[in-house]
Motif scaffolding. Structure first.
Motif, PDB file in Angstrom:
ATOM      1  N   GLY A  95       0.923  -1.300   0.325  1.00 41.15           N
ATOM      2  CA  GLY A  95       0.386   0.356  -0.432  1.00 41.15           C
ATOM      3  C   GLY A  95       0.610   1.225   0.044  1.00 41.15           C
ATOM      4  O   GLY A  95       0.036   1.840   0.072  1.00 41.15           O
ATOM      5  N   GLU A  96       2.353   0.853  -0.358  1.00 41.30           N
ATOM      6  CA  GLU A  96       3.129   1.701   0.089  1.00 41.30           C
ATOM      7  C   GLU A  96       2.917   3.003  -1.046  1.00 41.30           C
ATOM      8  O   GLU A  96       3.554   4.001  -0.955  1.00 41.30           O
ATOM      9  N   ASP A  97       2.473   2.277  -2.325  1.00 42.30           N
ATOM     10  CA  ASP A  97       2.738   3.679  -3.764  1.00 42.30           C
ATOM     11  C   ASP A  97       1.523   2.927  -4.227  1.00 42.30           C
ATOM     12  O   ASP A  97       0.593   2.081  -4.592  1.00 42.30           O
ATOM     13  N   THR A  98       1.254   4.296  -5.084  1.00 40.74           N
ATOM     14  CA  THR A  98      -0.242   4.037  -6.267  1.00 40.74           C
ATOM     15  C   THR A  98       0.422   4.690  -6.919  1.00 40.74           C
ATOM     16  O   THR A  98       1.203   5.669  -7.542  1.00 40.74           O
ATOM     17  N   ASN A  99      -0.636   4.559  -7.879  1.00 41.45           N
ATOM     18  CA  ASN A  99      -0.954   5.018  -9.721  1.00 41.45           C
ATOM     19  C   ASN A  99      -2.032   4.766  -9.859  1.00 41.45           C
ATOM     20  O   ASN A  99      -2.450   4.156 -10.051  1.00 41.45           O
ATOM     21  N   PHE A 100      -2.027   6.000 -11.286  1.00 41.31           N
ATOM     22  CA  PHE A 100      -3.278   5.952 -11.691  1.00 41.31           C
ATOM     23  C   PHE A 100      -2.958   6.378 -13.375  1.00 41.31           C
ATOM     24  O   PHE A 100      -2.001   7.428 -13.594  1.00 41.31           O
ATOM     25  N   ALA A 101      -4.342   6.228 -13.560  1.00 37.37           N
ATOM     26  CA  ALA A 101      -3.802   6.158 -15.803  1.00 37.37           C
ATOM     27  C   ALA A 101      -4.267   8.036 -15.201  1.00 37.37           C
ATOM     28  O   ALA A 101      -5.484   8.842 -13.981  1.00 37.37           O
ATOM     29  N   ASP A 102      -4.129   8.464 -16.479  1.00 38.04           N
ATOM     30  CA  ASP A 102      -4.351  10.267 -16.923  1.00 38.04           C
ATOM     31  C   ASP A 102      -5.530  10.843 -16.288  1.00 38.04           C
ATOM     32  O   ASP A 102      -6.282  11.590 -16.078  1.00 38.04           O
ATOM     33  N   SER A 103      -6.371   9.885 -16.920  1.00 40.53           N
ATOM     34  CA  SER A 103      -7.812  10.575 -17.489  1.00 40.53           C
ATOM     35  C   SER A 103      -8.432  10.198 -15.996  1.00 40.53           C
ATOM     36  O   SER A 103      -9.398  10.764 -15.674  1.00 40.53           O
ATOM     37  N   VAL A 104      -7.714   8.939 -14.486  1.00 46.30           N
ATOM     38  CA  VAL A 104      -8.225   9.648 -13.042  1.00 46.30           C
ATOM     39  C   VAL A 104      -7.423  10.550 -12.723  1.00 46.30           C
ATOM     40  O   VAL A 104      -8.080  10.411 -11.415  1.00 46.30           O
ATOM     41  N   LYS A 105      -7.023  10.473 -12.932  1.00 48.44           N
ATOM     42  CA  LYS A 105      -5.471  11.206 -11.572  1.00 48.44           C
ATOM     43  C   LYS A 105      -6.402  12.147 -11.240  1.00 48.44           C
ATOM     44  O   LYS A 105      -6.925  13.220 -11.701  1.00 48.44           O
ATOM     45  N   GLY A 106      -5.650  12.867  -9.639  1.00 54.80           N
ATOM     46  CA  GLY A 106      -6.744  13.855  -8.630  1.00 54.80           C
ATOM     47  C   GLY A 106      -8.154  13.486  -8.329  1.00 54.80           C
ATOM     48  O   GLY A 106      -8.947  14.064  -7.259  1.00 54.80           O
ATOM     49  N   ARG A 107      -8.753  12.541  -9.122  1.00 57.08           N
ATOM     50  CA  ARG A 107      -9.712  12.372  -8.912  1.00 57.08           C
ATOM     51  C   ARG A 107     -10.104  10.512  -8.144  1.00 57.08           C
ATOM     52  O   ARG A 107     -11.379  10.819  -7.091  1.00 57.08           O
ATOM     53  N   PHE A 108      -9.354   9.736  -8.379  1.00 57.19           N
ATOM     54  CA  PHE A 108      -9.749   9.207  -7.287  1.00 57.19           C
ATOM     55  C   PHE A 108      -8.494   8.057  -6.468  1.00 57.19           C
ATOM     56  O   PHE A 108      -7.300   8.982  -6.895  1.00 57.19           O
ATOM     57  N   THR A 109      -8.637   7.627  -6.008  1.00 64.51           N
ATOM     58  CA  THR A 109      -7.455   7.242  -4.728  1.00 64.51           C
ATOM     59  C   THR A 109      -7.711   5.772  -4.284  1.00 64.51           C
ATOM     60  O   THR A 109      -9.061   4.944  -4.480  1.00 64.51           O
ATOM     61  N   ILE A 110      -7.030   5.044  -4.551  1.00 66.78           N
ATOM     62  CA  ILE A 110      -7.159   3.483  -4.432  1.00 66.78           C
ATOM     63  C   ILE A 110      -6.688   3.536  -3.280  1.00 66.78           C
ATOM     64  O   ILE A 110      -5.532   3.764  -2.370  1.00 66.78           O
ATOM     65  N   SER A 111      -6.694   2.103  -2.233  1.00 65.41           N
ATOM     66  CA  SER A 111      -6.553   1.525  -0.682  1.00 65.41           C
ATOM     67  C   SER A 111      -6.735  -0.287  -0.704  1.00 65.41           C
ATOM     68  O   SER A 111      -7.079  -0.431  -1.610  1.00 65.41           O
TER      69      SER A 111
END
Length: 119
Positions: A53-69
């Motif tokens: 859980g220490e690192d996350t990565n997002f597609a550009d289309s959802v960056k800043g809006r989605f959070t994964i945990s």
């Protein structure tokens, strides 16, 4: 075995939180990913999280809006989706990431959960 839940119908700008519970493998060994499939398009990885859980990565289309945990004690991964847009509409799937890969799924797909965002 993968079971996704939490999808639904929401207006643009709204929020949803998806959950995915897994069994049949050692959850804490694997990075996890949320994928999205929309009609006419291939399934795409929209968010991933490392095994601890220490690192996350997002597609550009959802960056800043989605959070994964994730909660390794519960064998569960979550996707918090805020400021939803109509383009976010699709079926969302979770999967473990194949060891050594940051994209490829490790296991057969579950049934997914439908997210529909109205404008």
């Amino acid at each position: 075995h993968l079971v996704e839940s939490g999808g639904g119908l929401v207006q643009a700008g709204g929020s949803l939180k998806l959950s995915c519970t897994m069994s049949g493998f050692t959850f804490s060994w694997y990075g996890m990913g949320w994928y999205r499939q929309t009609p006419g398009k291939e399934r795409e990885l929209v968010a991933r999280i490392t095994f601890n859980g220490e690192d996350t990565n997002f597609a550009d289309s959802v960056k800043g809006r989605f959070t994964i945990s994730r909660d390794n004690a519960k064998n569960t991964v979550y996707l918090q989706m805020d400021n939803l847009k109509p383009d976010d509409t699709g079926v969302y799937y979770c999967n473990a990431l194949k060891i050594g890969s940051t994209v490829n799924p490790a296991w057969p797909w579950g049934q997914g959960t439908q997210v529909t965002v109205s404008s």
